[in-house]
Design a protein around this motif. Structure first.
Motif, PDB file in Angstrom:
ATOM      1  N   THR A 138       0.824  -1.205   0.000  1.00 37.50           N
ATOM      2  CA  THR A 138       0.000   0.000   0.000  1.00 37.50           C
ATOM      3  C   THR A 138       0.860   1.258   0.000  1.00 37.50           C
ATOM      4  O   THR A 138       0.628   2.187  -0.785  1.00 37.50           O
ATOM      5  CB  THR A 138      -0.932   0.012   1.229  1.00 37.50           C
ATOM      6  N   VAL A 139       1.865   1.289   0.873  1.00 35.84           N
ATOM      7  CA  VAL A 139       2.744   2.459   0.959  1.00 35.84           C
ATOM      8  C   VAL A 139       3.536   2.636  -0.326  1.00 35.84           C
ATOM      9  O   VAL A 139       3.650   3.744  -0.877  1.00 35.84           O
ATOM     10  CB  VAL A 139       3.701   2.326   2.164  1.00 35.84           C
ATOM     11  N   TYR A 140       4.094   1.530  -0.823  1.00 34.87           N
ATOM     12  CA  TYR A 140       4.926   1.579  -2.028  1.00 34.87           C
ATOM     13  C   TYR A 140       4.133   2.088  -3.239  1.00 34.87           C
ATOM     14  O   TYR A 140       4.604   2.952  -3.988  1.00 34.87           O
ATOM     15  CB  TYR A 140       5.481   0.190  -2.308  1.00 34.87           C
ATOM     16  N   ASN A 141       2.936   1.557  -3.419  1.00 33.30           N
ATOM     17  CA  ASN A 141       2.137   1.972  -4.567  1.00 33.30           C
ATOM     18  C   ASN A 141       1.630   3.401  -4.440  1.00 33.30           C
ATOM     19  O   ASN A 141       1.479   4.107  -5.441  1.00 33.30           O
ATOM     20  CB  ASN A 141       0.965   1.003  -4.764  1.00 33.30           C
ATOM     21  N   PHE A 142       1.405   3.853  -3.212  1.00 32.24           N
ATOM     22  CA  PHE A 142       1.053   5.260  -3.003  1.00 32.24           C
ATOM     23  C   PHE A 142       2.194   6.156  -3.465  1.00 32.24           C
ATOM     24  O   PHE A 142       1.977   7.167  -4.153  1.00 32.24           O
ATOM     25  CB  PHE A 142       0.735   5.516  -1.526  1.00 32.24           C
ATOM     26  N   LEU A 143       3.427   5.798  -3.091  1.00 37.37           N
ATOM     27  CA  LEU A 143       4.587   6.591  -3.494  1.00 37.37           C
ATOM     28  C   LEU A 143       4.757   6.602  -5.013  1.00 37.37           C
ATOM     29  O   LEU A 143       5.059   7.633  -5.612  1.00 37.37           O
ATOM     30  CB  LEU A 143       5.852   6.039  -2.831  1.00 37.37           C
ATOM     31  N   ALA A 144       4.565   5.435  -5.636  1.00 39.38           N
ATOM     32  CA  ALA A 144       4.706   5.345  -7.096  1.00 39.38           C
ATOM     33  C   ALA A 144       3.678   6.228  -7.797  1.00 39.38           C
ATOM     34  O   ALA A 144       3.994   6.929  -8.767  1.00 39.38           O
ATOM     35  CB  ALA A 144       4.562   3.898  -7.544  1.00 39.38           C
ATOM     36  N   LYS A 145       2.452   6.208  -7.300  1.00 34.27           N
ATOM     37  CA  LYS A 145       1.400   7.038  -7.906  1.00 34.27           C
ATOM     38  C   LYS A 145       1.668   8.519  -7.666  1.00 34.27           C
ATOM     39  O   LYS A 145       1.434   9.357  -8.546  1.00 34.27           O
ATOM     40  CB  LYS A 145       0.035   6.642  -7.336  1.00 34.27           C
ATOM     41  N   PHE A 146       2.167   8.850  -6.471  1.00 35.59           N
ATOM     42  CA  PHE A 146       2.429  10.242  -6.126  1.00 35.59           C
ATOM     43  C   PHE A 146       3.596  10.808  -6.937  1.00 35.59           C
ATOM     44  O   PHE A 146       3.516  11.920  -7.474  1.00 35.59           O
ATOM     45  CB  PHE A 146       2.719  10.353  -4.631  1.00 35.59           C
ATOM     46  N   LEU A 147       4.687  10.050  -7.027  1.00 43.70           N
ATOM     47  CA  LEU A 147       5.893  10.547  -7.687  1.00 43.70           C
ATOM     48  C   LEU A 147       5.758  10.636  -9.198  1.00 43.70           C
ATOM     49  O   LEU A 147       6.370  11.493  -9.836  1.00 43.70           O
ATOM     50  CB  LEU A 147       7.089   9.651  -7.336  1.00 43.70           C
ATOM     51  N   PHE A 148       4.953   9.741  -9.782  1.00 35.50           N
ATOM     52  CA  PHE A 148       4.906   9.659 -11.247  1.00 35.50           C
ATOM     53  C   PHE A 148       3.512   9.906 -11.827  1.00 35.50           C
ATOM     54  O   PHE A 148       3.313   9.761 -13.032  1.00 35.50           O
ATOM     55  CB  PHE A 148       5.405   8.280 -11.706  1.00 35.50           C
ATOM     56  N   ARG A 149       2.548  10.229 -10.964  1.00 37.80           N
ATOM     57  CA  ARG A 149       1.165  10.401 -11.410  1.00 37.80           C
ATOM     58  C   ARG A 149       0.690   9.176 -12.186  1.00 37.80           C
ATOM     59  O   ARG A 149      -0.035   9.269 -13.181  1.00 37.80           O
ATOM     60  CB  ARG A 149       1.036  11.662 -12.271  1.00 37.80           C
ATOM     61  N   SER A 150       1.122   8.041 -11.713  1.00 31.35           N
ATOM     62  CA  SER A 150       0.755   6.782 -12.361  1.00 31.35           C
ATOM     63  C   SER A 150      -0.709   6.451 -12.081  1.00 31.35           C
ATOM     64  O   SER A 150      -1.229   6.703 -10.995  1.00 31.35           O
ATOM     65  CB  SER A 150       1.656   5.653 -11.850  1.00 31.35           C
ATOM     66  N   LYS A 151      -1.358   5.879 -13.060  1.00 35.04           N
ATOM     67  CA  LYS A 151      -2.761   5.495 -12.907  1.00 35.04           C
ATOM     68  C   LYS A 151      -2.923   4.043 -12.451  1.00 35.04           C
ATOM     69  O   LYS A 151      -4.038   3.565 -12.274  1.00 35.04           O
ATOM     70  CB  LYS A 151      -3.500   5.707 -14.232  1.00 35.04           C
ATOM     71  N   ILE A 152      -1.784   3.360 -12.299  1.00 36.27           N
ATOM     72  CA  ILE A 152      -1.810   1.957 -11.906  1.00 36.27           C
ATOM     73  C   ILE A 152      -1.985   1.829 -10.392  1.00 36.27           C
ATOM     74  O   ILE A 152      -1.404   2.586  -9.623  1.00 36.27           O
ATOM     75  CB  ILE A 152      -0.505   1.252 -12.345  1.00 36.27           C
ATOM     76  N   HIS A 153      -2.781   0.858  -9.964  1.00 37.34           N
ATOM     77  CA  HIS A 153      -2.994   0.624  -8.536  1.00 37.34           C
ATOM     78  C   HIS A 153      -1.895  -0.256  -7.932  1.00 37.34           C
ATOM     79  O   HIS A 153      -1.462  -0.031  -6.808  1.00 37.34           O
ATOM     80  CB  HIS A 153      -4.355  -0.049  -8.300  1.00 37.34           C
ATOM     81  N   ASP A 154      -1.467  -1.268  -8.700  1.00 40.83           N
ATOM     82  CA  ASP A 154      -0.526  -2.271  -8.186  1.00 40.83           C
ATOM     83  C   ASP A 154       0.641  -2.409  -9.157  1.00 40.83           C
ATOM     84  O   ASP A 154       0.545  -3.099 -10.165  1.00 40.83           O
ATOM     85  CB  ASP A 154      -1.253  -3.608  -8.008  1.00 40.83           C
ATOM     86  N   HIS A 155       1.753  -1.742  -8.851  1.00 38.43           N
ATOM     87  CA  HIS A 155       2.898  -1.716  -9.765  1.00 38.43           C
ATOM     88  C   HIS A 155       3.757  -2.972  -9.677  1.00 38.43           C
ATOM     89  O   HIS A 155       4.498  -3.282 -10.605  1.00 38.43           O
ATOM     90  CB  HIS A 155       3.781  -0.500  -9.474  1.00 38.43           C
ATOM     91  N   GLN A 156       3.680  -3.687  -8.570  1.00 39.71           N
ATOM     92  CA  GLN A 156       4.631  -4.751  -8.308  1.00 39.71           C
ATOM     93  C   GLN A 156       4.078  -6.147  -8.554  1.00 39.71           C
ATOM     94  O   GLN A 156       4.753  -7.135  -8.291  1.00 39.71           O
ATOM     95  CB  GLN A 156       5.081  -4.631  -6.848  1.00 39.71           C
ATOM     96  N   CYS A 157       2.871  -6.252  -9.067  1.00 39.42           N
ATOM     97  CA  CYS A 157       2.247  -7.560  -9.285  1.00 39.42           C
ATOM     98  C   CYS A 157       3.047  -8.378 -10.298  1.00 39.42           C
ATOM     99  O   CYS A 157       3.370  -7.903 -11.391  1.00 39.42           O
ATOM    100  CB  CYS A 157       0.807  -7.387  -9.776  1.00 39.42           C
ATOM    101  N   GLY A 158       3.347  -9.633  -9.943  1.00 40.94           N
ATOM    102  CA  GLY A 158       4.139 -10.504 -10.811  1.00 40.94           C
ATOM    103  C   GLY A 158       3.300 -11.267 -11.816  1.00 40.94           C
ATOM    104  O   GLY A 158       3.449 -12.486 -11.973  1.00 40.94           O
ATOM    105  N   PHE A 159       2.427 -10.553 -12.514  1.00 41.44           N
ATOM    106  CA  PHE A 159       1.586 -11.159 -13.552  1.00 41.44           C
ATOM    107  C   PHE A 159       1.301 -10.084 -14.585  1.00 41.44           C
ATOM    108  O   PHE A 159       0.437  -9.225 -14.398  1.00 41.44           O
ATOM    109  CB  PHE A 159       0.289 -11.698 -12.939  1.00 41.44           C
ATOM    110  N   LYS A 160       2.046 -10.117 -15.690  1.00 43.83           N
ATOM    111  CA  LYS A 160       1.960  -9.053 -16.684  1.00 43.83           C
ATOM    112  C   LYS A 160       1.990  -9.635 -18.093  1.00 43.83           C
ATOM    113  O   LYS A 160       2.593 -10.685 -18.332  1.00 43.83           O
ATOM    114  CB  LYS A 160       3.115  -8.058 -16.514  1.00 43.83           C
TER     115      LYS A 160
END
Length: 370
Positions: A138-160
Motif C-alpha cells: 500500500t505504501v509503495y504503490n502510493f509513493l509510485a502514484k504520487f511521484l509519477f502520477r501513475s494510474k496503476i494501482h498495483d505496480h509490483q504484481c508478478g503477472f503481466k
C-alpha cells in the motif's frame, strides 16, 4: 504460437516441475495457444536438470539459461528479447496468480493493449497476503502514484502481459535488474504513451519461508530505485537550467576575484570592471559549453558560438538594467526586489538563447548537409 509464458527461475529444483504441470494444465483447460519459457538466472541447484528432463517430454518447452546471476529484471529483459511470439506473458515462479486469468490477459492483448497487468489492489481483486506485505504494498504503490502520477494501482504484481513489438522501445529504457523492474516498465510505458490495462485478479502468496523476496532489503532497494527513476526521467532542460545557474554563480565569483586581485596589486582603474566582467563571460562560455550543453571538442562553429554568447550577454545587461529601472521607477518596486526580479528575467533570457540558438543541438541530417 502467438503467446509465450515466461517464468523466471532461480534455484527452484523442488518447485519447477509442479509449476510446469500447473501451467500445462491451464493451457489444456482453457485451450490456449501458448508456449512455456523458463528463464533461469544463475541457478546453483538442479533446476536446469529438472527443466531439461521436462524438455524430453515437451519439445515446445524453452529454456533460456543464464549461468551467471543477472538479477530478475535483467533475466526477464533478455528473455523478452529472445522470444519470437507477438505476445508475452510473464508470471512469478510461485504461481501466486490464479491461472484462470490467463485467457483474460490474452484477450486484452488481442484487443490492442500494449501492457496488461494484474492487480491485487483494485476493487474486485481477491488477495491472500501477510499483513506486513499488504502494508508495504500500500505504501509503495502510493509513493509510485504520487511521484509519477501513475494510474496503476498495483505496480509490483508478478503477472503481466506485453505486446512484444510495441514495448521494445520501453523495454530498452528499463534499467532495473531486480524487483523494481515491474514498476519501472509500467511507469515508463505510461510515459511513452503505451496502452496500459490493469484488471483485478485472485492472488495467494506462497509460503513466506519459501519466497525468494527479502521483504525489508528488497523494499529498501525498490524505494531507492523509485527515487532514482524520478530523477532519471526529469527533463534534460531541468538539469541544464541547474547547471547554467551554477555556472552563473562561478561567473560572479570569477568577476569578484579578478576585481579583488586588481585592487590589491596593480589597481583596477576604470577598465577593471570591464576586464573582470570579460573574464567572467569567458568562464561562463567555457563551462556552459562543456558541462551544461555537453559540447566537448572545438569545432568550426565554436568561434561563432562565442561571438553569439558575448552578444547575448550584452543584450542581457540591457534587459536587466531596463527591467530593474522600469520596476523601480514606474511600478514603484523596492530596488532590491526590482533587482531580484530583473536577474530572474535576465537568467531566463540568457539560458533560452544559449539553449535554443548558441548551443542548439544539431540533428544528424543538418550536420551531414552542412
Amino acid at each position: 504460437m502467438r503467446t509465450s509464458i515466461v517464468v523466471p527461475m532461480w534455484n527452484e529444483e523442488s518447485w519447477v516441475e509442479h509449476a510446469y504441470d500447473r501451467i500445462k494444465q491451464a493451457i489444456k483447460e482453457y485451450n490456449l495457444d501458448v508456449q512455456i519459457v523458463f528463464a533461469t538466472d544463475g541457478c546453483t541447484d538442479r533446476t536446469i536438470e529438472r527443466i531439461e528432463e521436462l524438455q524430453k517430454k515437451d519439445s515446445s518447452l524453452l529454456l533460456f539459461n543464464h549461468p551467471g546471476r543477472l538479477g530478475r529484471g535483467r533475466a526477464l529483459k533478455k528473455a523478452f528479447l529472445r522470444v519470437k511470439t507477438p505476445f508475452i506473458i510473464y508470471m512469478d515462479s510461485d504461481l501466486a496468480t490464479d491461472l484462470k486469468h490467463l485467457p483474460q490477459m490474452i484477450n486484452y492483448l488481442e484487443q490492442g493493449a500494449d501492457i496488461v497487468t494484474g492487480s491485487r489492489l483494485m476493487r474486485g481483486s481477491k488477495c491472500i497476503r501477510s499483513r506486513k506485505r499488504k502494508i508495504f504494498s500500500t505504501v509503495y504503490n502510493f509513493l509510485a502514484k504520487f511521484l509519477f502520477r501513475s494510474k496503476i494501482h498495483d505496480h509490483q504484481c508478478g503477472f503481466k502481459g506485453f505486446n512484444r513489438k510495441n514495448i521494445m522501445k520501453t523495454l530498452r529504457e528499463v534499467k532495473s535488474n531486480g524487483w523494481f523492474w515491474d514498476a519501472e516498465i509500467l511507469i515508463r510505458g505510461q510515459r511513452d504513451g503505451l496502452n496500459v490495462v490493469e484488471f483485478p485478479i485472485s492472488w495467494c502468496d506462497r509460503d513466506e519461508n519459501a519466497s525468494k523476496v527479502n521483504l525489508w532489503k528488497d523494499a529498501k532497494n525498490m524505494g531507492i530505485e523509485l527515487v532514482q527513476l524520478r530523477v532519471d526521467i526529469l527533463p534534460k532542460t531541468f538539469f541544464q537550467m541547474i547547471s547554467f545557474a551554477g555556472v552563473g554563480v562561478s561567473n560572479t565569483l570569477v568577476t569578484l576575484s579578478v576585481l579583488f586581485l586588481l585592487e590589491n596589486t596593480i589597481g583596477r582603474g576604470d577598465w577593471g570592471y570591464y576586464f573582470a566582467y570579460s573574464l567572467g563571460i569567458i568562464n561562463s562560455f567555457v563551462l556552459n559549453r562543456r558541462f551544461t550543453f555537453k559540447e566537448k571538442s572545438v569545432t568550426k562553429r565554436t568561434y561563432g558560438q562565442f561571438v553569439g554568447f558575448v552578444g547575448v550577454y550584452f543584450i542581457s545587461m540591457i534587459i536587466y538594467s531596463e527591467t530593474a529601472r522600469f520596476l523601480e521607477m514606474v511600478i514603484g518596486l523596492f530596488y532590491l526586489y526590482a533587482a531580484t526580479v530583473s536577474l530572474f528575467v535576465e537568467y531566463i533570457f540568457t539560458f533560452s538563447m544559449s539553449k535554443l540558438a548558441i548551443f542548439r543541438e544539431i540533428k544528424e541530417n543538418e550536420s551531414s548537409s552542412a
